[in-house]
Structure formats: structure tokens, C-alpha cells
Scaffold this active site. Sequence first.
Site, PDB file in Angstrom:
ATOM      1  N   ARG A   1      -7.382  -0.492   1.133  1.00 22.04           N
ATOM      2  CA  ARG A   1      -7.881  -1.773   0.614  1.00 22.04           C
ATOM      3  C   ARG A   1      -8.274  -1.658  -0.860  1.00 22.04           C
ATOM      4  O   ARG A   1      -8.262  -2.643  -1.579  1.00 22.04           O
ATOM      5  CB  ARG A   1      -9.043  -2.269   1.490  1.00 22.04           C
ATOM      6  CG  ARG A   1     -10.238  -1.382   1.491  1.00 22.04           C
ATOM      7  CD  ARG A   1     -11.179  -1.648   2.658  1.00 22.04           C
ATOM      8  NE  ARG A   1     -10.643  -1.132   3.934  1.00 22.04           N
ATOM      9  CZ  ARG A   1     -11.267  -1.248   5.095  1.00 22.04           C
ATOM     10  NH1 ARG A   1     -12.420  -1.886   5.176  1.00 22.04           N
ATOM     11  NH2 ARG A   1     -10.740  -0.751   6.189  1.00 22.04           N
TER      12      ARG A   1
ATOM     13  N   LYS B   1     -10.158  12.897   8.007  1.00 17.59           N
ATOM     14  CA  LYS B   1      -9.676  12.509   9.340  1.00 17.59           C
ATOM     15  C   LYS B   1      -9.610  13.742  10.243  1.00 17.59           C
ATOM     16  O   LYS B   1      -9.441  14.857   9.744  1.00 17.59           O
ATOM     17  CB  LYS B   1      -8.253  11.946   9.234  1.00 17.59           C
ATOM     18  CG  LYS B   1      -8.146  10.554   8.656  1.00 17.59           C
ATOM     19  CD  LYS B   1      -6.685  10.105   8.656  1.00 17.59           C
ATOM     20  CE  LYS B   1      -6.524   8.729   8.034  1.00 17.59           C
ATOM     21  NZ  LYS B   1      -7.105   7.641   8.825  1.00 17.59           N
TER      22      LYS B   1
ATOM     23  N   LYS C   1       0.866  -1.190   0.000  1.00 12.98           N
ATOM     24  CA  LYS C   1       0.000   0.000   0.000  1.00 12.98           C
ATOM     25  C   LYS C   1       0.898   1.233   0.000  1.00 12.98           C
ATOM     26  O   LYS C   1       1.679   1.436   0.925  1.00 12.98           O
ATOM     27  CB  LYS C   1      -0.903  -0.004   1.247  1.00 12.98           C
ATOM     28  CG  LYS C   1      -1.627   1.329   1.502  1.00 12.98           C
ATOM     29  CD  LYS C   1      -2.540   1.278   2.732  1.00 12.98           C
ATOM     30  CE  LYS C   1      -3.112   2.653   3.077  1.00 12.98           C
ATOM     31  NZ  LYS C   1      -3.980   2.639   4.274  1.00 12.98           N
TER      32      LYS C   1
ATOM     33  N   ASP D   1       1.733   6.458   5.494  1.00 14.01           N
ATOM     34  CA  ASP D   1       0.759   5.470   5.012  1.00 14.01           C
ATOM     35  C   ASP D   1       1.248   4.719   3.768  1.00 14.01           C
ATOM     36  O   ASP D   1       0.486   4.023   3.113  1.00 14.01           O
ATOM     37  CB  ASP D   1      -0.585   6.176   4.747  1.00 14.01           C
ATOM     38  CG  ASP D   1      -1.778   5.247   4.945  1.00 14.01           C
ATOM     39  OD1 ASP D   1      -1.602   4.191   5.577  1.00 14.01           O
ATOM     40  OD2 ASP D   1      -2.872   5.588   4.454  1.00 14.01           O
TER      41      ASP D   1
ATOM     42  N   ASP E   1      -2.511  10.238   3.649  1.00 13.13           N
ATOM     43  CA  ASP E   1      -3.911   9.829   3.808  1.00 13.13           C
ATOM     44  C   ASP E   1      -4.664  10.860   4.639  1.00 13.13           C
ATOM     45  O   ASP E   1      -4.647  10.817   5.871  1.00 13.13           O
ATOM     46  CB  ASP E   1      -3.967   8.440   4.482  1.00 13.13           C
ATOM     47  CG  ASP E   1      -5.397   7.931   4.620  1.00 13.13           C
ATOM     48  OD1 ASP E   1      -6.307   8.555   4.025  1.00 13.13           O
ATOM     49  OD2 ASP E   1      -5.586   6.907   5.310  1.00 13.13           O
TER      50      ASP E   1
ATOM     51  N   GLU F   1      -9.245   3.645   2.002  1.00 14.04           N
ATOM     52  CA  GLU F   1      -8.703   3.737   0.644  1.00 14.04           C
ATOM     53  C   GLU F   1      -7.618   2.705   0.375  1.00 14.04           C
ATOM     54  O   GLU F   1      -7.409   2.310  -0.772  1.00 14.04           O
ATOM     55  CB  GLU F   1      -8.142   5.153   0.400  1.00 14.04           C
ATOM     56  CG  GLU F   1      -6.708   5.415   0.913  1.00 14.04           C
ATOM     57  CD  GLU F   1      -6.539   5.260   2.421  1.00 14.04           C
ATOM     58  OE1 GLU F   1      -7.540   5.397   3.145  1.00 14.04           O
ATOM     59  OE2 GLU F   1      -5.414   4.978   2.866  1.00 14.04           O
TER      60      GLU F   1
HETATM   61  N1  BES Z   1      -4.130   4.671   6.917  1.00 17.18           N
HETATM   62  C1  BES Z   1      -5.226   4.353   7.735  1.00 17.18           C
HETATM   63  C2  BES Z   1      -4.897   3.346   8.831  1.00 17.18           C
HETATM   64  C3  BES Z   1      -3.916   3.772   9.879  1.00 17.18           C
HETATM   65  C4  BES Z   1      -4.356   4.217  11.112  1.00 17.18           C
HETATM   66  C5  BES Z   1      -2.563   3.650   9.673  1.00 17.18           C
HETATM   67  C6  BES Z   1      -3.459   4.577  12.095  1.00 17.18           C
HETATM   68  C7  BES Z   1      -1.654   4.015  10.644  1.00 17.18           C
HETATM   69  C8  BES Z   1      -2.096   4.472  11.871  1.00 17.18           C
HETATM   70  C9  BES Z   1      -6.369   3.740   6.895  1.00 17.18           C
HETATM   71  O1  BES Z   1      -6.441   4.157   5.569  1.00 17.18           O
HETATM   72  C10 BES Z   1      -7.648   4.144   7.543  1.00 17.18           C
HETATM   73  O2  BES Z   1      -7.931   5.308   7.563  1.00 17.18           O
HETATM   74  N2  BES Z   1      -8.372   3.171   8.061  1.00 17.18           N
HETATM   75  C11 BES Z   1      -9.609   3.410   8.702  1.00 17.18           C
HETATM   76  C12 BES Z   1     -10.645   2.562   8.011  1.00 17.18           C
HETATM   77  C13 BES Z   1     -12.043   2.870   8.359  1.00 17.18           C
HETATM   78  C14 BES Z   1     -12.471   4.220   7.853  1.00 17.18           C
HETATM   79  C15 BES Z   1     -12.920   1.814   7.724  1.00 17.18           C
HETATM   80  C16 BES Z   1      -9.468   3.005  10.164  1.00 17.18           C
HETATM   81  O3  BES Z   1      -8.868   1.975  10.446  1.00 17.18           O
HETATM   82  O4  BES Z   1      -9.944   3.748  11.011  1.00 17.18           O
HETATM   83 ZN    ZN Z   2      -4.613   4.760   4.729  1.00 17.11          ZN
HETATM   84 ZN    ZN Z   3      -7.552   5.946   5.276  1.00 17.67          ZN
END
Ligand code: BES
Ligand code: ZN
Ligand code: ZN
Length: 470
Positions: free
Chosen positions: A321, A247, A235, A258, A240, A319
Site C-alpha cells: 500500500r 514473515k 504493485k 508479489d 516480500d 509495504e
Molecule cells: N504481499 C502480501 C500479501 C499476500 C499474502 C500476497 C498472501 C499473496 C499471498 C502483503 O504485502 C502483506 O504482507 N500483507 C499483510 C498486511 C498486514 C501485515 C497488514 C497481510 O495481509 O497479512
Molecule cells: Zn506484499
Molecule cells: Zn507484505
Amino acid sequence: MSYKHIQELDLSKDFILPCKKDNLETIKQFISIEKPDFDGSFLSDQLIYGKDGNRIYLVGLGEDKNATQIEATFRKFAFETQKNWNSEIQLYAENLDNIAVQKAIIGLEMAQYKIGEFKSNKEAQKEVSVLIASSKEIKEFILEGSFTGKTINKIKALVDAPPNVKTPEYLGEWAQKSSKEAKYTSTVLKVKQLEKQGFHAVLAVGKGSIHPPVVIINEYKAKKTDAIDIALVGKGITFDSGGLSIKPSTNLHYMKSDMGGAAVVLGVVELVAKLQLNINIIGVVAAAENAVDANSYRPGDVINSYAGKTIEIIDTDAEGRLVLADGINFAIKKYNPEYIIDLATLTGSVVRTFGYAAAGMFTENQEMANTMSKIGFDVHERVWQLPMFEDYEADLQSDIADIKNFNGKPIEGAINAAKFLESFTENHKKWMHLDIAGVSFGASQYAKMKSATGFGIQLITNFIKEKAGN
Ligand code: BES
Ligand code: ZN
Ligand code: ZN
């Protein structure tokens, strides 16, 4: 830092003396102190002076259980003392096994990493030659340790780089440069190609950014046959923001990391090529910036994918996935690899589950899981398996498209993401997903803020080594 094998220590010059906990025989062999006030504890070190006024550094290896973390003790020791080193320092390695020599060198090399690349006044780099004294045949381990440490540092610099610098195209340029140095081939697919070949999900995620998405394909082939033994998919979200499902701003700057999965994939292919392992591998990086813009993809959109499956977007922050779905499906359809492993900083859920101590491991292949788990302990880059039960599949169903990108629930976050990815694997029997969100970036004693850890380089390289029969 450079590393050279020598047969014997020169006792009149500076040297490092590694000692196991409460086993000071090695010290007594060289210095006549009855009761040294040093016990060899893990992460400890002490400076004494020899007869010729030379420095003798005692470095604590700790107990047997600390053997997997020898690099940590050498890294800390070098980080704290190297400002006083001369241009040469010896390491007494007679009582270290080959793997310990390799780990010690990785640790010394890791201490060379300088995080302040964008400061106006950079610290000068001192060139030190480390002479490793042993009567054993250790040249190969010295070289592997040095290559591994240098790759880890390069990968950390990439993850720590600011997101306005490391755009998706910058990752592509990094791969092209590395492929020339380490002698493998690298292809960077830009927007036109992505459209032509049908990387719809990568394009959707990248739509809101002025920095266009790319897909990088790195190929290293050492065998006479063309078949790909292992495909790695990373990835590569260079920043992000969450997209329109934006966020919160607290710690948002950390979302430059990310692309931690992509960094591992880029680094491992480079390292495997430098080590000239007898294997055929590819590394695919799906890179995009998840930005907020009038042109961004939206929650509610239905997008297409490389696999031809339509995806309902519930949350634009899920995003990773999406880009991985395209990367994984492409790697399987185009290369039909025997093994496929994807790495991604995929979910906050895995951080809440394991904190910073282990990556989430997902696979239906127990043999792969057992191998990866054992290697993880050996190199202290631990992974822990989570279930892939069919029960979780209902949460992927969309009313209006083939699948949705998020279950919309505050439960089973990391598993939901893994099940989503699984549906793009064409039922591949040797696929594994590693969620490295908690372990690839974190607090350390070497920086005031969070920074890259290099997690994954040794784990995946050793997995590949095992499959290459090395
Ligand atoms: N890049 C983030 C995941 C992440 C979180 C990486 C903390 C490193 C530290 C990912 O793209 C994300 O935002 N995931 C969300 C998914 C949700 C919206 C379904 C999450 O895990 O909160
Ligand atoms: Zn992400
Ligand atoms: Zn994300």
C-alpha cells in the site's frame, strides 16, 4: 505456435473437432459412428483415427455455462496431446462463434508456456502451425487470441521468475525492451530521480535491499489528443520478506509473486499497444524489494510520501500500500487520467475471504464496478466487490502522523488496505483497486508447486477495449 485462417477442412489430415455436450451432430457430419463413447463434457477429449489414418481429436466444450472457459478445455487438450502433433493441425471452427475462436487460441497458446526456464536441459519447443477452418471472417479474432495468449505467457514467466533475477531494475529493463517491440514509450525512474521527484514511500520500502527501487512509466497514446483515458498502477514488490516485521518461513519463496499486479500492468500496456486500440493509457509500476537489513525501514518510523502525507509505519509487511500510494498519487497528479485502476497482491485477508476464485474489488464508482464485474464473468477472471464505508476511516488515524499503514487489528484487512489507498487518490471519482493476492498465483494441473495464473490480462484489456469503443 502460429495460427492461420483457412476456408475448409482437409479431411485427410489431422484435425480438432470441438463438440458441445450431448450435441454430437458435428461429429456425425464427419465420421460415421452410431453411438460415440464421447459426450462432449467440459475438459474432455478423445482421439479417433480417420480413413486415411489421420488423427481426429474430439474436444468437449461442455454446456453453455462453460462457454466462458473455452480456453481451459483447449489448454488442457493441447497440454496433454501436443507431443504427438505434426507440424500442422487443423481446427474446425465453423460451429464456434468469434469469441470462442479467440478463447480457443488463447488456450492453445497458454499450453505453450514452459515453466522450467532455469533447467539445464530445457524441453525443445516444437513449431506447430494451427490452421483454423471457417467460412467466417475471423482473422481479427485469431490475431487477438494469439497476441493475448503470448502476452499471458510472458507475464507468467515474469511472475514465476526467481527474485534474485527479477529485481526492480530487471522489471524496468523488461519494460524498455517491450516498449521497443510493441511501440510505446517507457521511462524508468531510478533512485536519484525518485528522490528528486519525492517518491518517499517507494524509497522507504526499498531501503533495505541491495537492489534499488524503480518506478516505471509506460505510455501508449493512439489518439491525437494528449489526455489520458486510463491509468493502471501495479504493485511491483519483487520479493516480500515482510521486512523487519518478518514473515514466517513457510512458503516464503512464493513471495516472489508479489509483483503480480505490476506484471498485469506491464502485460496490458504491451497487449493494448500490439492490438493498436484507439485509446491513451499509461501504466505505472512501483517496484521495490522488501528486504531485511540494518538499513531497512522500521515499524514505528514516520515516513513521507509523494502526496506529502506523513505515514506512521505500524507493520513493514504492509509495504504494498506504501509503494502504491506513491504510484497512484503520481499518476493522478501528473496525468489526470479519466479512469485509474490499481492492481496488487495486497493482502492475505482477501485470500481468506475469496480463496482462489475471485479478486477483491474496491471502488465508490458503481458504474465501473458493474462493468468490471460483467467482464470478469465473461473472461472467467472474476471480481467481487467489498464495501468502502466511511466507518472504516477511523482505523487509519495515527496519533503522530497523518495516517498509519495498518490498523493493527486482525479484522477488515483487505478493506483497511483499500481505504489507505483511497486516501491517496485525491478524491478521484473513477478509481478502482483490485486485490489479486488470491488469484494471481496458485495451484494448477500444469506444475507441481504454485505458479502464475495470468489473471488480469484479459479482464483489464477488455475493460480498456470497452472504453476505447472497440
Ligand atoms: N504481499 C502480501 C500479501 C499476500 C499474502 C500476497 C498472501 C499473496 C499471498 C502483503 O504485502 C502483506 O504482507 N500483507 C499483510 C498486511 C498486514 C501485515 C497488514 C497481510 O495481509 O497479512
Ligand atoms: Zn506484499
Ligand atoms: Zn507484505
